[in-house]
Motif scaffolding. Structure first.
Motif, PDB file in Angstrom:
ATOM      1  N   PHE A 121      35.165  97.194  47.141  1.00  0.00           N
ATOM      2  CA  PHE A 121      35.154  95.796  47.556  1.00  0.00           C
ATOM      3  C   PHE A 121      35.733  94.893  46.470  1.00  0.00           C
ATOM      4  CE2 PHE A 121      31.884  97.985  49.930  1.00  0.00           C
ATOM      5  CZ  PHE A 121      32.095  97.523  51.222  1.00  0.00           C
ATOM      6  N   TYR A 122      35.472  95.245  45.198  1.00  0.00           N
ATOM      7  CA  TYR A 122      36.032  94.488  44.083  1.00  0.00           C
ATOM      8  C   TYR A 122      37.552  94.625  44.060  1.00  0.00           C
ATOM      9  CZ  TYR A 122      33.123  92.101  40.632  1.00  0.00           C
ATOM     10  OH  TYR A 122      32.377  91.173  39.964  1.00  0.00           O
ATOM     11  N   GLN A 156      39.589  95.304  46.440  1.00  0.00           N
ATOM     12  CA  GLN A 156      40.223  94.670  47.588  1.00  0.00           C
ATOM     13  C   GLN A 156      40.019  93.157  47.600  1.00  0.00           C
ATOM     14  OE1 GLN A 156      42.221  96.160  49.829  1.00  0.00           O
ATOM     15  NE2 GLN A 156      42.022  98.010  48.591  1.00  0.00           N
ATOM     16  N   PHE A 179      37.433  91.448  48.338  1.00  0.00           N
ATOM     17  CA  PHE A 179      36.714  91.023  49.528  1.00  0.00           C
ATOM     18  C   PHE A 179      35.863  89.789  49.208  1.00  0.00           C
ATOM     19  CE2 PHE A 179      36.432  94.736  52.686  1.00  0.00           C
ATOM     20  CZ  PHE A 179      37.698  95.167  52.348  1.00  0.00           C
ATOM     21  N   VAL A 239      26.953  94.238  46.969  1.00  0.00           N
ATOM     22  CA  VAL A 239      28.187  93.966  47.705  1.00  0.00           C
ATOM     23  C   VAL A 239      28.092  92.623  48.416  1.00  0.00           C
ATOM     24  CG1 VAL A 239      29.605  94.690  49.657  1.00  0.00           C
ATOM     25  CG2 VAL A 239      28.858  96.381  47.985  1.00  0.00           C
TER      26      VAL A 239
END
Length: 289
Positions: free
Chosen positions: A108-109, A111, A113, A166
């Protein structure tokens, strides 16, 4: 940026990185109100995050050093056939749980997000995220009365807390609040949940800072090292104090205080953001007349 702006943001970062109220959300709101944005905001935020990273190392050095030693001892045990997943001490087990929870966050980091909402000039989103943080804090205060220690942590605990981290990528959702709530709702005892949440923040803060360093190096701004150094020291000192405050409040079942605070702040941010949309004016213009 003047010295007062630096001091205010350093204090806000030092307090809110560890108090369960969201540092990214508060910095976003403060920068929105003061009109600080662009490269200046990016570089200052980077330095202030590094200051709070130092605070974690100072406050939890005993546990962190124990985990570092266990890392190398684990390698030795693996090669000599002595490693046992079931028979690990608290520091070694927490080391593995931090690794597992961090692995969940990495995609997630990379990308980027959620973070696109930060610095978008609209605090309505942060307001909603503050209210979500409040909900997590109320739930953890109501149901988070576990008794399991570091020696009893499981992969399920690490995955749960990792997923809570997240969610905290949203500006306005507290990372420390989310991960501490995740630990408490998983059944960890209070001090273990707090320690795990804050140590888990080391790779998260460091990873985010490394990503920001790349953008900062591209900047052609003339840096005021004295101002940046002042902000670094203040955020570190205030960070240590806020860590101690959180530990004290969690032990005494007063975590819901922050739930009330973030709920009220969320409502105010949504109201202010809606007012800006309707009138076409900014909060800063209202303050300055």
């Amino acid at each position: 940026m003047d010295i007062l702006t630096v001091i205010i943001q350093a204090v806000v970062q030092g307090l809110t990185e560890f108090l369960p109220v969201s540092s990214s959300g508060h910095l976003s709101v403060v920068q929105h109100i003061t009109g600080v944005d662009g490269e200046a905001a990016l570089i200052l935020s980077l330095v202030l995050h590094l200051g709070t990273l130092l605070a974690v190392f100072i406050a939890f050095w005993g546990t962190i050093w124990g985990m570092i030693k266990e890392f190398f001892l684990t390698i030795g045990d693996i090669f000599t056939g002595k490693f046992s997943w079931k028979n690990m001490n608290g520091n070694r087990r927490m080391m593995f749980m931090v690794i597992i929870a961090t692995v969940i966050l990495v995609p997630f980091y990379l990308q980027d997000f959620f973070t696109a909402r930060q610095g978008d000039g609209d605090i309505v989103f942060e307001g909603v995220a503050f209210m979500f943080t409040a909900l997590l804090l109320f739930l953890s205060d109501r149901f988070g009365h576990g008794t399991r220690t570091a020696e009893q942590m499981t992969v399920k605990d690490a995955v749960t807390v990792g997923l809570f981290q997240v969610v905290a990528l949203f500006p306005g959702v507290s990372r420390s609040g989310s991960t501490t709530a995740g630990g408490l709702l998983s059944g960890l005892e209070k001090q273990t949940a707090v320690t795990f949440a804050f140590i888990l923040g080391i790779p998260a803060i460091l990873g985010g800072s490394l990503l920001e360093i790349g953008d900062a190096l591209k900047s052609d701004m003339e840096l005021d090292w004295l101002m940046l150094g002042l902000g670094f020291i203040i955020s570190a000192v205030v960070g240590i104090l806020s860590i101690k405050l959180v530990s004290w409040l969690v032990k005494r079942d007063r975590y819901k205080i922050f739930g009330i605070y973030t709920a009220v702040l969320g409502i105010l941010c949504v109201a202010a953001g809606m007012w800006e949309h309707i009138t076409g004016n900014t909060i800063m213009s209202l303050i300055t007349g």
